[in-house]
Enzyme design. Structure first.
Site, PDB file in Angstrom:
ATOM      1  N   GLU A 207       0.827  -1.212   0.000  1.00 22.77           N
ATOM      2  CA  GLU A 207       0.000   0.000   0.000  1.00 22.77           C
ATOM      3  C   GLU A 207       0.858   1.258   0.000  1.00 22.77           C
ATOM      4  O   GLU A 207       0.394   2.336   0.346  1.00 22.77           O
ATOM      5  CB  GLU A 207      -0.954  -0.013   1.196  1.00 22.77           C
ATOM      6  CG  GLU A 207      -1.949  -1.159   1.098  1.00 22.77           C
ATOM      7  CD  GLU A 207      -3.026  -1.126   2.159  1.00 22.77           C
ATOM      8  OE1 GLU A 207      -3.247  -0.076   2.775  1.00 22.77           O
ATOM      9  OE2 GLU A 207      -3.631  -2.181   2.380  1.00 22.77           O
ATOM     10  N   LYS A 337     -15.786  -1.972   3.996  1.00 25.55           N
ATOM     11  CA  LYS A 337     -15.206  -2.223   2.668  1.00 25.55           C
ATOM     12  C   LYS A 337     -16.316  -2.794   1.795  1.00 25.55           C
ATOM     13  O   LYS A 337     -16.860  -3.860   2.103  1.00 25.55           O
ATOM     14  CB  LYS A 337     -14.097  -3.264   2.768  1.00 25.55           C
ATOM     15  CG  LYS A 337     -12.854  -2.826   3.552  1.00 25.55           C
ATOM     16  CD  LYS A 337     -12.010  -4.048   3.886  1.00 25.55           C
ATOM     17  CE  LYS A 337     -10.632  -3.694   4.394  1.00 25.55           C
ATOM     18  NZ  LYS A 337      -9.920  -4.894   4.924  1.00 25.55           N
TER      19      LYS A 337
HETATM   20  C1  2PG Z   1      -7.005  -4.254   5.732  1.00 23.04           C
HETATM   21  C2  2PG Z   1      -6.766  -4.038   4.256  1.00 23.04           C
HETATM   22  C3  2PG Z   1      -6.315  -2.649   3.939  1.00 23.04           C
HETATM   23  P1  2PG Z   1      -6.433  -6.079   2.723  1.00 23.04           P
HETATM   24  O1  2PG Z   1      -6.682  -5.321   6.274  1.00 23.04           O
HETATM   25  O2  2PG Z   1      -7.591  -3.406   6.385  1.00 23.04           O
HETATM   26  O3  2PG Z   1      -5.146  -2.312   4.642  1.00 23.04           O
HETATM   27  O4  2PG Z   1      -5.870  -4.991   3.749  1.00 23.04           O
HETATM   28  O5  2PG Z   1      -7.092  -5.328   1.626  1.00 23.04           O
HETATM   29  O6  2PG Z   1      -5.242  -6.894   2.289  1.00 23.04           O
HETATM   30  O7  2PG Z   1      -7.431  -6.896   3.489  1.00 23.04           O
HETATM   31 MG    MG Z   2      -7.633  -4.665   8.284  1.00 21.65          MG
END
Ligand code: 2PG
Ligand code: MG
Length: 428
Positions: A207, A337
């Site tokens: 990231e 998300k």
């Molecule tokens: C998280 C995300 C973003 P990933 O764990 O919060 O940092 O990571 O998209 O790999 O789940």
């Molecule tokens: Mg996370």
């Protein structure tokens, strides 16, 4: 006025890790168009919406040619004719197409396809109304979410150099988004200097944060504190630290596997508690694994008033899990998300559940991202307290931060949202 969807086009495009992903473009009768690109996680929760990937040898099994085909064969005919402004109706159909029982041919179309289509609908609806996407969700937002920005990457995003996944900072004394980024960019630079003084770095993490050569979590935290001070800022006053522990990644049936040791839940949470006393840690995400309710409860109860415990893999943007976890005092705030639940409406319901239970809201991007800037619009439109999209480098990250700056400008310069306080069970 309604504006029926007339066409859906799906494509294979590429994400920030060089992995294929799904883009969907919707067109409505008025000529309005909207596009959405599905992001992808590396540290995913097992209850997340499942991506549809081809499997096999090509591209490590991660190609999305099947998802693209199903989007055109199954999703397109199901959406054409629906009012592009009716996000709930569109998302309801998408959710059904991604269920084994209701999808034609018994084949879920994949959470990557539903996410891309749902985001495309949001942008097409905005174009149809002649407003920006945030305004479809809330025509008059009150504040810009406070940015939480990665400085060091670890965990699944940097070959597990540290157990902890994300070492982030959150500006506290900054009043505007412009000030916030000035502070953060300075800290990114000074932390780079501190690391350079200690020897070679490994590069950048997924990231965009520095991928440091450190001996462990406390060493990484010391580097952050040194960088914040070198930037002329006071840790805990001007700049807080935020950690995404992503503990699911190193949780096993026998406990937490950290730097060669195996710790039971209570021992592990006690260790995090000690870190929260020693360092100004404002938010602590997924301190326990996705199935460790007791660990999350212990974290909420023990981390003190200045640390907000956030659920990510533990909650997977699921309104029911959020309501349950609030009742169990297992979180203070929720990470949102869209692709964990598969639609904008599903995520909006998760936001509503969080608000109904007085929990903080953090809208987040994924570690695999693209130039899609939906997350900035969603964070503002949903009135999130915090927004998290990775570091202040790399185009797929700055695309979102810069969009946030433009949104703030369009709104005449709103201030940043108030700092989130822990809510569950520990306020004085
Ligand atoms: C998280 C995300 C973003 P990933 O764990 O919060 O940092 O990571 O998209 O790999 O789940
Ligand atoms: Mg996370």
């Amino acid at each position: 006025m309604t504006d029926p969807i007339t066409a859906l086009r799906a494509r294979r495009v590429w994400d920030s890790r060089g992995v294929p992903t799904v883009e969907i473009e919707l067109t409505a009768a008025s000529g309005a168009r909207g596009r959405g690109i599905a992001p992808a996680g590396a540290s995913t929760g097992r209850r997340e919406a499942l991506e549809l990937r081809d499997g096999g040898d090509v591209l490590g099994g991660r190609d999305v040619s099947m998802a693209v085909r199903l989007a055109e064969e199954i999703v397109a005919p199901a959406l054409v004719g629906l009012d592009v402004r009716d996000q709930e109706a569109i998302d309801d159909i998408l959710a059904r197409l991604d269920s084994v029982d209701e999808s034609p041919r018994g084949r879920p179309v994949g959470g990557n396809t539903t996410t891309a289509a749902s985001l495309a609908a949001l942008h097409a609806a905005a174009a149809s109304r002649g407003v920006p996407a945030w305004a479809v969700l809330d025509p008059s937002p009150h504040a810009i979410p406070r940015p939480q920005i990665q400085i060091l990457g670890g965990g699944a995003h940097a070959a597990h150099r540290t157990a902890v996944q994300d070492f982030m900072v959150m500006p506290l004394s900054a009043v505007t988004i412009q000030d916030a980024f000035l502070h953060v960019a300075e800290v990114y630079r000074t932390v780079g200097e501190v690391l350079a003084g200690r020897g070679p770095r490994r590069g950048v993490a997924d990231e965009g944060g520095h991928w440091p050569e450190v001996s462990g979590t406390e060493d990484a935290l010391d580097v952050l504190i040194e960088g914040i001070e070198r930037a002329g800022l006071e840790p805990g006053v001007d700049m807080a630290i935020s950690l995404d522990i992503a503990a699911t990644q190193f949780a096993g049936p026998d406990g937490y596997h950290v730097q060669g040791r195996t710790l039971r839940t209570a021992e592990w949470i006690a260790e995090l508690h000690r870190l929260c006393e020693k360092y100004p840690i404002a938010t602590l995400e997924d301190p326990a694994g996705e199935d460790d309710l007791e660990g999350m409860q212990l974290a909420v109860a023990n981390t003190g008033e200045r640390t907000t415990v956030v659920g990510d893999d533990f909650l997977v943007t699921d309104a029911h899990r959020i309501a349950f976890s609030a009742g169990e005092q297992a979180v203070d705030a929720v990470l949102i998300k869209v692709n964990q639940v598969g639609t904008v409406t599903g995520a909006a319901r998760a936001v509503a559940a969080a608000r109904a239970h007085h929990l903080g809201v953090i809208v987040s991007a994924r570690s695999g991202e693209s130039e899609d800037v939906s997350v900035a619009h969603l964070a503002v439109g949903w009135g999130a307290d915090i927004v998290k999209v990775g570091s202040i480098t790399r185009g797929e990250r700055t695309a979102k931060w810069n969009e946030l700056i433009r949104i703030d400008d369009a709104l005449g310069g709103l201030g940043l949202a108030a700092t989130v306080r822990p809510i569950a069970g520990k306020q004085a």
